[in-house]
Design a protein around this motif. Sequence first.
Motif, PDB file in Angstrom:
ATOM      1  N   LYS A  55       0.692  -1.150  -0.042  1.00  0.00           N
ATOM      2  CA  LYS A  55       0.034   0.054   0.032  1.00  0.00           C
ATOM      3  C   LYS A  55       0.892   1.249   0.069  1.00  0.00           C
ATOM      4  O   LYS A  55       0.452   2.398  -0.164  1.00  0.00           O
ATOM      5  CB  LYS A  55      -0.734  -0.012   1.069  1.00  0.00           C
ATOM      6  N   THR A  90      -7.571   1.564   6.264  1.00  0.00           N
ATOM      7  CA  THR A  90      -7.770   1.762   4.767  1.00  0.00           C
ATOM      8  C   THR A  90      -8.751   0.642   4.400  1.00  0.00           C
ATOM      9  O   THR A  90      -9.159  -0.195   4.859  1.00  0.00           O
ATOM     10  CB  THR A  90      -6.502   1.259   3.941  1.00  0.00           C
ATOM     11  N   MET A 107      -7.162   3.891  -3.675  1.00  0.00           N
ATOM     12  CA  MET A 107      -5.445   4.262  -3.830  1.00  0.00           C
ATOM     13  C   MET A 107      -5.337   5.509  -4.748  1.00  0.00           C
ATOM     14  O   MET A 107      -6.025   5.881  -5.358  1.00  0.00           O
ATOM     15  CB  MET A 107      -5.051   2.982  -4.717  1.00  0.00           C
ATOM     16  N   ALA A 141      -2.102   4.133  -0.867  1.00  0.00           N
ATOM     17  CA  ALA A 141      -3.381   3.756  -0.406  1.00  0.00           C
ATOM     18  C   ALA A 141      -3.868   5.021   0.410  1.00  0.00           C
ATOM     19  O   ALA A 141      -2.908   5.777   1.089  1.00  0.00           O
ATOM     20  CB  ALA A 141      -3.409   2.816   0.644  1.00  0.00           C
TER      21      ALA A 141
END
Length: 304
Positions: free
Chosen positions: A74, A205, A209, A219
């Motif tokens: 991420k 999260t 993105m 992310a």
Amino acid sequence: MSMSGLSAFSLNLLVYFLPITSAIVVLDFNRVETCKDSLYMGTPPRGIIDTKLKKICQWYADKPRYVTLYDPVKRIPVYSAYTFKKTEADRRVDYPWMYEPQLAENDGNGNMQPFPTGYLHMKFEDSQAVLDDYSDVVLYERGHLNPDQHQSTPQDRAATYTLTNVVPEIREFNIGPWREYEERIRIRLNNFCRGTAYIVTGVTTRGNMIRRNNQDRVAIPEDVWSAYCCTEYDRNSPHNVRIRFPSHAALAKNAKDGNSVHEMSLQELEIYLKNHMEVDQNFQIFYDNCISPSPLPIYLHHII
């Protein structure tokens, strides 16, 4: 034991007892002395499941500053954990943004490095966020998890300016409610924490993105959360302050609207995060829930 065997044994002992000064991506925070200082009782949050996460001892100018649990997929930190340093409300200074070489290669001296003005090898982009990921994004700013205003020395402040310590935060949230919360905590801990205050700040999260060149890159957090632990505090502080010690926590939506910061107990935050993070039911931010050590020996507890 033969002389050759003895020499090998002595060499192993020497390696074992040498101070660790270059390894900053580590297997366990609580087994490395330089990392433990940033954590209450030398213990990181427990119960986080994902095994792909990287444990970073954030080194700057040849000294460990704080620790970060980083998600290289991420390309954001899950949390940063640090000790609060008492500070004045002075003006922020601009520091160069840095990256973490040790996420991509094992050589080097272990320090975070300023981004070069020219080419940065693709292997670094694969392992972490880079400045280009944030350069053309209008809605988001680089939001510190370990904020510079919670640090006192120029070097400790500079060490917070690494992309392994920041997440994309909606601009209105970053400069509004969350900055106000960070300042509120700065004043509270400055005035009423008498010992060391330990802070862990992290995110949740949901899969959104930031994209660059048609690729998912960074992310975007849904929530930003924080918790502090200070077991040595002013017991004569006003009641509305005293009830926020030894620990307290906060949670907010990373959004343009509806982004108020809600303060809550440590246990309330942990219950929320168990349903919004990849953690197990043993998830705990601070060792033993940051319970203040009793000033009385156990055998005297019955008299109070």
